[in-house]
Design a protein around this motif. Structure first.
Motif, PDB file in Angstrom:
ATOM      1  N   CYS A 182      -7.806 -37.426  -6.044  1.00 42.51           N
ATOM      2  CA  CYS A 182      -8.678 -36.646  -5.151  1.00 42.51           C
ATOM      3  C   CYS A 182      -7.888 -35.449  -4.625  1.00 42.51           C
ATOM      4  N   GLN A 240      -5.082 -27.281   3.013  1.00 41.27           N
ATOM      5  CA  GLN A 240      -4.827 -28.722   3.000  1.00 41.27           C
ATOM      6  C   GLN A 240      -5.912 -29.391   3.832  1.00 41.27           C
ATOM      7  N   ILE A 241      -6.878 -29.992   3.126  1.00 39.04           N
ATOM      8  CA  ILE A 241      -8.035 -30.537   3.853  1.00 39.04           C
ATOM      9  C   ILE A 241      -7.739 -31.979   4.260  1.00 39.04           C
ATOM     10  N   HIS A 242      -6.792 -32.124   5.160  1.00 43.63           N
ATOM     11  CA  HIS A 242      -6.519 -33.443   5.734  1.00 43.63           C
ATOM     12  C   HIS A 242      -5.947 -33.268   7.137  1.00 43.63           C
ATOM     13  N   TYR A 274     -18.382 -30.895  -1.675  1.00 49.00           N
ATOM     14  CA  TYR A 274     -17.232 -30.055  -2.029  1.00 49.00           C
ATOM     15  C   TYR A 274     -17.577 -28.916  -2.985  1.00 49.00           C
ATOM     16  N   TYR A 328     -13.814 -41.305   0.471  1.00 53.71           N
ATOM     17  CA  TYR A 328     -15.023 -40.887  -0.250  1.00 53.71           C
ATOM     18  C   TYR A 328     -15.309 -41.755  -1.478  1.00 53.71           C
ATOM     19  N   CYS A 359      -8.501 -32.258  -4.754  1.00 56.01           N
ATOM     20  CA  CYS A 359      -9.254 -31.100  -4.254  1.00 56.01           C
ATOM     21  C   CYS A 359      -8.650 -29.813  -4.827  1.00 56.01           C
ATOM     22  N   ASP A 394      -9.667 -34.837  -9.808  1.00 60.34           N
ATOM     23  CA  ASP A 394     -10.761 -34.669  -8.852  1.00 60.34           C
ATOM     24  C   ASP A 394     -12.072 -34.584  -9.639  1.00 60.34           C
ATOM     25  N   ALA A 395     -13.161 -34.999  -9.007  1.00 59.59           N
ATOM     26  CA  ALA A 395     -14.445 -35.054  -9.708  1.00 59.59           C
ATOM     27  C   ALA A 395     -15.309 -33.818  -9.471  1.00 59.59           C
ATOM     28  N   THR A 396     -14.820 -32.864  -8.670  1.00 51.35           N
ATOM     29  CA  THR A 396     -15.633 -31.679  -8.362  1.00 51.35           C
ATOM     30  C   THR A 396     -15.053 -30.447  -9.049  1.00 51.35           C
ATOM     31  N   GLU A 432      -4.363 -37.954   0.024  1.00 52.64           N
ATOM     32  CA  GLU A 432      -4.383 -37.542   1.432  1.00 52.64           C
ATOM     33  C   GLU A 432      -5.809 -37.417   1.943  1.00 52.64           C
ATOM     34  N   ALA A 482      -8.660 -38.736   1.485  1.00 51.98           N
ATOM     35  CA  ALA A 482      -9.735 -38.496   0.519  1.00 51.98           C
ATOM     36  C   ALA A 482     -10.294 -39.779  -0.076  1.00 51.98           C
ATOM     37  N   ALA A 526     -12.192 -35.740 -13.351  1.00 54.70           N
ATOM     38  CA  ALA A 526     -12.535 -37.145 -13.639  1.00 54.70           C
ATOM     39  C   ALA A 526     -12.775 -37.888 -12.336  1.00 54.70           C
ATOM     40  N   ASP A 527     -13.437 -39.034 -12.479  1.00 58.43           N
ATOM     41  CA  ASP A 527     -13.563 -39.969 -11.359  1.00 58.43           C
ATOM     42  C   ASP A 527     -12.209 -40.661 -11.218  1.00 58.43           C
ATOM     43  N   VAL A 528     -11.679 -40.735 -10.018  1.00 56.65           N
ATOM     44  CA  VAL A 528     -10.349 -41.326  -9.839  1.00 56.65           C
ATOM     45  C   VAL A 528     -10.315 -42.826 -10.154  1.00 56.65           C
ATOM     46  N   VAL A 562     -20.795 -36.610  -2.627  1.00 57.62           N
ATOM     47  CA  VAL A 562     -19.472 -36.036  -2.345  1.00 57.62           C
ATOM     48  C   VAL A 562     -19.279 -34.739  -3.131  1.00 57.62           C
TER      49      VAL A 562
HETATM   50  C1  LIG Z   1     -10.991 -34.214   1.654  1.00 56.47           C
HETATM   51  S1  LIG Z   1     -10.960 -33.650  -0.001  1.00 56.47           S
HETATM   52  C2  LIG Z   1      -9.298 -33.988  -0.491  1.00 56.47           C
HETATM   53  C3  LIG Z   1      -8.293 -33.218   0.240  1.00 56.47           C
HETATM   54  C4  LIG Z   1      -6.914 -33.188  -0.366  1.00 56.47           C
HETATM   55  N1  LIG Z   1      -6.404 -34.497  -0.625  1.00 56.47           N
HETATM   56  C5  LIG Z   1      -6.008 -32.446   0.577  1.00 56.47           C
HETATM   57  O1  LIG Z   1      -5.229 -33.093   1.274  1.00 56.47           O
HETATM   58  O2  LIG Z   1      -6.113 -31.206   0.650  1.00 56.47           O
HETATM   59  C6  LIG Z   1     -11.822 -34.901  -0.875  1.00 56.47           C
HETATM   60  C7  LIG Z   1     -11.851 -34.714  -2.379  1.00 56.47           C
HETATM   61  O3  LIG Z   1     -12.119 -35.968  -2.991  1.00 56.47           O
HETATM   62  C8  LIG Z   1     -12.834 -35.741  -4.170  1.00 56.47           C
HETATM   63  N2  LIG Z   1     -13.436 -37.018  -4.588  1.00 56.47           N
HETATM   64  C9  LIG Z   1     -14.183 -37.858  -3.842  1.00 56.47           C
HETATM   65  N3  LIG Z   1     -14.516 -38.948  -4.553  1.00 56.47           N
HETATM   66  C10 LIG Z   1     -13.946 -38.820  -5.773  1.00 56.47           C
HETATM   67  C11 LIG Z   1     -13.898 -39.620  -6.946  1.00 56.47           C
HETATM   68  N4  LIG Z   1     -14.508 -40.809  -7.010  1.00 56.47           N
HETATM   69  N5  LIG Z   1     -13.210 -39.161  -8.010  1.00 56.47           N
HETATM   70  C12 LIG Z   1     -12.583 -37.964  -7.965  1.00 56.47           C
HETATM   71  N6  LIG Z   1     -12.590 -37.154  -6.890  1.00 56.47           N
HETATM   72  C13 LIG Z   1     -13.266 -37.574  -5.802  1.00 56.47           C
HETATM   73  C14 LIG Z   1     -13.805 -34.643  -3.795  1.00 56.47           C
HETATM   74  O4  LIG Z   1     -14.292 -33.964  -4.929  1.00 56.47           O
HETATM   75  C15 LIG Z   1     -12.933 -33.769  -2.894  1.00 56.47           C
HETATM   76  O5  LIG Z   1     -12.358 -32.711  -3.608  1.00 56.47           O
END
Ligand SMILES: C[S@@+](CC[C@H](N)C(=O)[O-])C[C@H]1O[C@@H](n2cnc3c(N)ncnc32)[C@H](O)[C@@H]1O
Length: 268
Positions: free
Chosen positions: A59, A31-33, A16, A132, A61, A82-84, A127, A129, A109-111, A12
């Motif tokens: 998450c 807004q990636i949803h 990203y 993942y 983003c 967010d983890a990225t 939203e 996310a 951080a990891d959520v 993941v």
């Molecule tokens: C589709 S995007 C989120 C879009 C955002 N919610 C929006 O509506 O614009 C997915 C995000 O989830 C994050 N993500 C996925 N797994 C994760 C985890 N275990 N911990 C933290 N972030 C995570 C990714 O890094 C990415 O930025």
């Protein structure tokens, strides 16, 4: 719950941090949803998210959801996890540009293990996310831990819908999307209930199928060059990805996948 082996946080983060994430932003916007602004407003209204509240976006983003909540729902403060790293950098920059850094902060951080204090937010937000996240059970218990008693958990997510996926369909779809698994309305409802929440709402939004049509139309009719540029003008890769999007479109139109909307209250 349908599950894929060998897909985890690393995959993941790669999405990203690289071109795939850029492609999603090209066709969906900041807004990636699914449903963008309208989807956020729908969720905020149904969950009663409004003036003066404090929230956490799990998450988050690039933080567009948080900027939406501060600007259009007058939320007092948001913290995003967010983890990225790359999307967080982009998020901090955009918050600065829009003069929102005082009210919005980001944490890498990891959520499932956010490090945020317990009972420190009026609501937790997500939203499209959480699909993942490998360990949905830890994710929901972390969301419930962060929120105050009586607080709200509000999220949308990609779910397996009533018609159900065959194993082969699930494998193809999860592989393309880099989802480790996909929940159902019932699966999330059970997790919320076992984590001491009252379920207020769990429904399909009806937005998925028309929006996949829209994304394919944009890619085929307007943004082809821009999409190709992001993936190094690799036309074969473009065709392969297009085929997977068409496959996803069929799953959505036959009621096998959907966007789910959930609102729950932590017992207080
Ligand atoms: C589709 S995007 C989120 C879009 C955002 N919610 C929006 O509506 O614009 C997915 C995000 O989830 C994050 N993500 C996925 N797994 C994760 C985890 N275990 N911990 C933290 N972030 C995570 C990714 O890094 C990415 O930025």
């Amino acid at each position: 719950m349908k599950t894929m082996e060998n897909v985890g946080l690393k995959e993941v983060q790669n999405v990203y941090s690289g071109p795939e994430g850029e492609l999603w932003e090209l066709i969906m916007g900041e807004q990636i949803h699914i449903g963008g602004f309208a989807s956020s407003m729908d969720l905020a209204q149904k969950a009663g998210i409004g003036s003066g509240l404090t929230g956490v976006d799990l998450c988050c983003c690039n933080g567009a959801g948080m900027r939406f909540l501060v600007r259009f729902r007058d939320v007092a403060r948001m913290r995003g996890v967010d983890a990225t790293e790359k999307v967080l950098e982009r998020g901090r920059r955009r918050c600065e540009q829009e003069g929102m850094s005082e009210r919005i902060e980001f944490k890498l951080a990891d959520v499932c293990d956010s490090g945020l204090a317990g009972a420190s937010a009026d609501f937790v937000w997500g939203e499209d996310a959480w699909c993942y996240v490998v360990d949905k059970s830890r994710l929901i218990s972390e969301a419930v831990r962060i929120v105050k008693p009586g607080g709200t958990i509000a999220f949308t997510d990609w779910i397996e819908a009533k018609a159900g996926l065959t194993d082969a369909e699930a494998e193809r779809f999860l592989t393309f999307m880099k989802f480790p698994n996909i929940q159902t309305i019932e699966g999330y409802s059970d997790l919320l209930a076992t984590n001491d929440c009252d379920l207020v709402m769990a429904e399909q939004t009806g937005r998925f199928a028309p929006h996949v049509d829209l994304y394919l139309n944009m890619l085929n009719m307007q943004l082809t060059y821009d999409a190709l540029k992001i993936i190094g003008f690799n036309t074969e890769l473009m065709q392969a990805m297009g085929a997977e999007m068409v496959f996803m479109q069929a799953l959505a139109h036959t009621g096998k996948i959907a966007q789910g909307l959930f609102v729950a209250r932590k017992k207080g």
